[in-house]
Design an enzyme around this catalytic site. Structure first.
Site, PDB file in Angstrom:
ATOM      1  N   HIS A  21       0.945  -1.126  -0.046  1.00  0.00           N
ATOM      2  CA  HIS A  21       0.120   0.263  -0.128  1.00  0.00           C
ATOM      3  C   HIS A  21       0.929   1.849  -0.265  1.00  0.00           C
ATOM      4  O   HIS A  21       0.067   2.410  -0.740  1.00  0.00           O
ATOM      5  CB  HIS A  21      -0.931  -0.267   0.678  1.00  0.00           C
ATOM      6  CG  HIS A  21      -0.186   0.202   2.612  1.00  0.00           C
ATOM      7  ND1 HIS A  21       0.090  -0.606   3.229  1.00  0.00           N
ATOM      8  CD2 HIS A  21       0.529   1.546   3.298  1.00  0.00           C
ATOM      9  CE1 HIS A  21       0.644   0.067   4.276  1.00  0.00           C
ATOM     10  NE2 HIS A  21       0.444   1.228   4.466  1.00  0.00           N
ATOM     11  N   ASP A  29       0.555  -7.423   1.010  1.00  0.00           N
ATOM     12  CA  ASP A  29       0.711  -6.014   1.507  1.00  0.00           C
ATOM     13  C   ASP A  29       2.496  -6.195   1.118  1.00  0.00           C
ATOM     14  O   ASP A  29       2.847  -5.503   2.751  1.00  0.00           O
ATOM     15  CB  ASP A  29       0.182  -5.678   2.538  1.00  0.00           C
ATOM     16  CG  ASP A  29       0.669  -4.052   2.848  1.00  0.00           C
ATOM     17  OD1 ASP A  29       0.641  -3.153   1.780  1.00  0.00           O
ATOM     18  OD2 ASP A  29       0.258  -3.559   4.008  1.00  0.00           O
ATOM     19  N   GLY A  84       3.438   6.481   9.069  1.00  0.00           N
ATOM     20  CA  GLY A  84       5.083   6.567   8.337  1.00  0.00           C
ATOM     21  C   GLY A  84       6.217   5.347   8.687  1.00  0.00           C
ATOM     22  O   GLY A  84       7.260   4.440   7.698  1.00  0.00           O
ATOM     23  N   SER A 126       4.802   2.067   8.081  1.00  0.00           N
ATOM     24  CA  SER A 126       4.553   0.795   6.756  1.00  0.00           C
ATOM     25  C   SER A 126       5.387   1.083   6.142  1.00  0.00           C
ATOM     26  O   SER A 126       5.970   1.194   5.360  1.00  0.00           O
ATOM     27  CB  SER A 126       2.832   1.956   6.214  1.00  0.00           C
ATOM     28  OG  SER A 126       1.757   1.581   6.895  1.00  0.00           O
TER      29      SER A 126
END
Length: 234
Positions: free
Chosen positions: A58, A88, A157, A159
């Site tokens: 993402h 992901d 942030g 991620s």
């Protein structure tokens, strides 16, 4: 090495010493990702000497390349390769040819519930005033789809940033914050490794189930109601 359980003050000191050793080793390879095209930002980790980067799907979706910011503030361009949206996870390749700092890949399947883990990432985005923060915690759960959870606190942030075991090997990629800051989801590295060749080849597949609204392949239907007094959308 750090003890698997902390029973005494001496055990706690050994854990602290080990965390400091790990952070010194892995921080140079923990990077920030940004895109001026989409406004996307997040974190990532370099896992090979020639500059392969792992991050969350993402973070990179919709981008062909992203800027990679190192702890010293220097920025380089990386090409987005493949993504598995369902897990992901995504892979990028630094364009510049050189020997990059990198970390070893571990084994998330072999982790024990309650084991020590260390999360890193550029929380809140890259900040010139401090290096990537370090969050220490324990593994809370694992599931059959390859996701793992920890109580290593994450915020926006983080991620795409790495989750390390107590020996400094990457065991997960930060995916999403759970119902509380203390329950956080990570894509397990063992599940990612199964897709390595497809990611390297540049394939993109799957759906971002964590956030369907962010998945360009997922249709969305919205409703508005006459009695709604605020104008915050559907």
């Amino acid at each position: 090495t750090a003890p698997s359980s902390v029973q005494t003050l001496e055990d706690l000191k050994r854990v602290q010493d080990q965390i400091q050793i790990v952070v010194k080793k892995v921080r140079p390879a923990t990077v920030a990702l940004t895109s001026t095209k989409s406004g996307a930002s997040g974190s990532g980790v370099i896992v090979t000497k020639d500059g392969l980067i792992l991050t969350a799907a993402h973070v990179v979706q919709g981008n062909e390349e992203m800027s990679i910011i190192f702890p010293d503030g220097k920025a380089y361009i990386a090409k987005v390769l493949g993504s598995n949206r369902t897990k992901d996870v995504a892979m990028l390749q630094l364009v510049k040819k050189k020997d990059w700092p990198f970390v070893e890949i571990g084994d998330s399947d072999g982790l024990m519930i309650g084991g020590h883990v260390i999360a890193m990432g550029h929380a809140g985005g890259y900040d010139t005033r401090r290096p990537a923060p370090v969050r220490f915690g324990r593994l809370l759960s694992k599931n059959r789809k390859g996701f793992i959870t920890s109580d290593s606190v994450l915020i926006g942030g983080d991620s795409g940033g790495p989750l390390f075991d107590i020996n400094g090997k990457v065991v997960g990629i930060n995916s999403s914050i759970g119902q509380s800051w203390h329950t956080n989801n990570h894509a397990g590295i063992s599940a990612l490794v199964l897709d390595w060749d497809r990611l390297l080849k540049g394939d993109t597949w799957g759906q971002l189930n964590q956030n369907p609204l962010a998945d360009p392949d997922s249709p969305v239907m919205g409703f508005t109601f006459e009695e709604t007094t605020n104008n915050k959308g559907v």
